[in-house]
Design an enzyme around this catalytic site. Structure first.
Site, PDB file in Angstrom:
ATOM      1  N   GLY A  69       1.013  -1.271   0.198  1.00 24.94           N
ATOM      2  CA  GLY A  69       0.015   0.008  -0.015  1.00 24.94           C
ATOM      3  C   GLY A  69       1.005   1.305  -0.069  1.00 24.94           C
ATOM      4  O   GLY A  69       2.059   1.256   0.253  1.00 24.94           O
ATOM      5  N   GLY A 118       0.069  -4.866   0.932  1.00 24.65           N
ATOM      6  CA  GLY A 118      -1.167  -4.546   0.208  1.00 24.65           C
ATOM      7  C   GLY A 118      -1.106  -5.111  -1.167  1.00 24.65           C
ATOM      8  O   GLY A 118      -2.204  -5.516  -1.698  1.00 24.65           O
ATOM      9  N   GLU A 141       5.782  -5.681   7.534  1.00 29.45           N
ATOM     10  CA  GLU A 141       5.118  -4.562   8.262  1.00 29.45           C
ATOM     11  C   GLU A 141       5.679  -4.281   9.644  1.00 29.45           C
ATOM     12  O   GLU A 141       5.750  -3.165  10.118  1.00 29.45           O
ATOM     13  CB  GLU A 141       3.526  -4.971   8.456  1.00 29.45           C
ATOM     14  N   ASP A 149      -1.597  -6.978   7.722  1.00 27.01           N
ATOM     15  CA  ASP A 149      -3.163  -6.738   7.309  1.00 27.01           C
ATOM     16  C   ASP A 149      -3.567  -7.146   6.037  1.00 27.01           C
ATOM     17  O   ASP A 149      -3.072  -8.267   5.673  1.00 27.01           O
ATOM     18  CB  ASP A 149      -3.401  -5.319   7.607  1.00 27.01           C
TER      19      ASP A 149
END
Length: 379
Positions: A69, A118, A141, A149
């Site tokens: 992301g 992401g 992350e 996530d």
């Protein structure tokens, strides 16, 4: 210069009953922007209701499928408009992840390059995931003080043994052969055969996954798993990463390293010691919860967690990690809390709780119907 639109960032091609979507921010390693997420969500919703679309291919322009992301974009959004603006990106992204996980038509993701963060969210939930010799997978992350996530607590927790905990906590990288071995990829196709694979898939006029799988099988190979692959260390990984706490995982690794000194174990210990302590704690909790939850429950919980990360009430490590790794690039974050033992279970519990803000709402998953058995199994 004309402004960059969402259409520019996700290119769409129609070939008979197939839709080909190409992520197109090559200079940013196809990091997912607000516009890309919105565009993908719009297209996937449209295709699902179009009987002339039988399958969707997702690929990329450049050497990365998607490096994650757009974290810098999120950090800027939070600084300019508050944490809710950053949370909006994750809200839409997680809805997209859920749509892909429960999609009624086959999604084929061509992972010919870097696939991280992401980027895993817009590929791992799909029915078919094609790795190549150029694939590099990671969920890094914890180095930024986020946590894996995009539904990672669902798909990583379902890898063999405790390999998912190993990947989630360390951010370790896998190549295409390792992705296939552990199940993150469904197929391995040499990059030289991708054009012909795509050409053959574009002749398909069916959404039957068996037909699609048979076609990809014809182009697939069984790649060689390197001698130094972490996948050969599953016995040590299962022994150490099955422990209940991060502290016990580290102690177990250190004992192994004393009994049988090993460069791979030493490197694994270093990765854990460099990561944000709060991030390690919430990541392990997330993975353990994910083992018992469906993909929708995982995404709802992860949305709560990411809102707490952005609010920075328990720790502001996410912004410090972004500064050290992405902005100043000194790679020397000052974590606070600085040690695992300073983090209580109550602090971790706060990340999984609802946000105490009158305007905040839980992630509301869209209603799904007429799902294939592949998708029903995830609920």
């Amino acid at each position: 210069m004309a402004p960059v639109t969402s259409q520019d960032q996700v290119l769409e091609e129609e070939v008979s009953y197939v839709r080909i979507l190409s992520l197109n921010r090559p200079k940013q390693l196809n990091a997912l922007s607000f516009q890309m997420v919105t565009r993908l969500l719009e297209l996937f919703l449209r295709y699902e209701h179009n009987s002339n679309v039988k399958l969707v291919i997702v690929k990329s322009i450049g050497r990365a499928f998607s490096a994650g992301g757009d974290v810098l974009g999120v950090v800027r959004a939070v600084k300019q408009g508050g944490w809710r603006l950053g949370a909006k990106f994750f809200y839409d992204e997680f809805i997209l992840n859920y749509l892909m996980a429960t999609y009624t038509k086959p999604q084929i993701s061509i992972l010919n390059g870097i696939v991280m963060g992401g980027g895993c969210g817009v590929s791992m939930h799909g029915r078919f995931r094609v790795a190549t010799e150029n694939s590099v997978f990671a969920m890094p992350e914890t180095a930024l003080s986020l946590f894996p996530d995009v539904g990672a607590s669902y798909f990583l927790s379902r890898l063999p043994g405790f390999f998912g905990e190993y990947l989630a906590l360390t951010g370790a990288r896998l190549d295409g052969a390792e992705m296939l071995a552990c199940g993150l990829a469904t197929h391995f196709v040499p990059s030289s055969r991708l054009s012909l694979l795509e050409e053959t898939l574009c002749k398909v006029d069916s959404s039957d996954p068996t037909i699609v799988s048979t076609i990809i099988d014809k182009f697939s190979q069984q790649p060689y798993l390197k001698d130094h692959s972490a996948y050969h260390r599953k016995d040590v990984i299962d022994k150490c990463f099955s422990h209940r706490t991060v502290e016990e995982i580290l102690s177990s690794l250190e004992r192994e390293n004393i009994d049988r000194p090993d460069a791979w174990i030493s490197a694994t210990i270093e990765l854990l010691k460099k990561a944000s302590p709060i991030s390690l704690k919430i990541t392990l909790r997330s993975m353990r919860e994910g083992r018992l939850q469906g993909v929708g429950q995982c995404l709802i919980r992860e949305y709560r967690m990411v809102c707490h990360v952005l609010r920075g009430e328990v720790s502001k490590d996410f912004f410090e990690g972004s500064r050290a790794i992405l902005i100043d690039k000194d790679k020397n974050p000052k974590w606070e809390p600085s040690k695992l033992e300073l983090i209580s279970d109550n602090m971790v519990d706060q990340y999984l709780s609802k946000v105490s803000d009158e305007e905040w709402e839980d992630l509301k998953l869209p209603a799904r119907s007429n799902l294939p058995s592949f998708a029903i199994a995830k609920l």
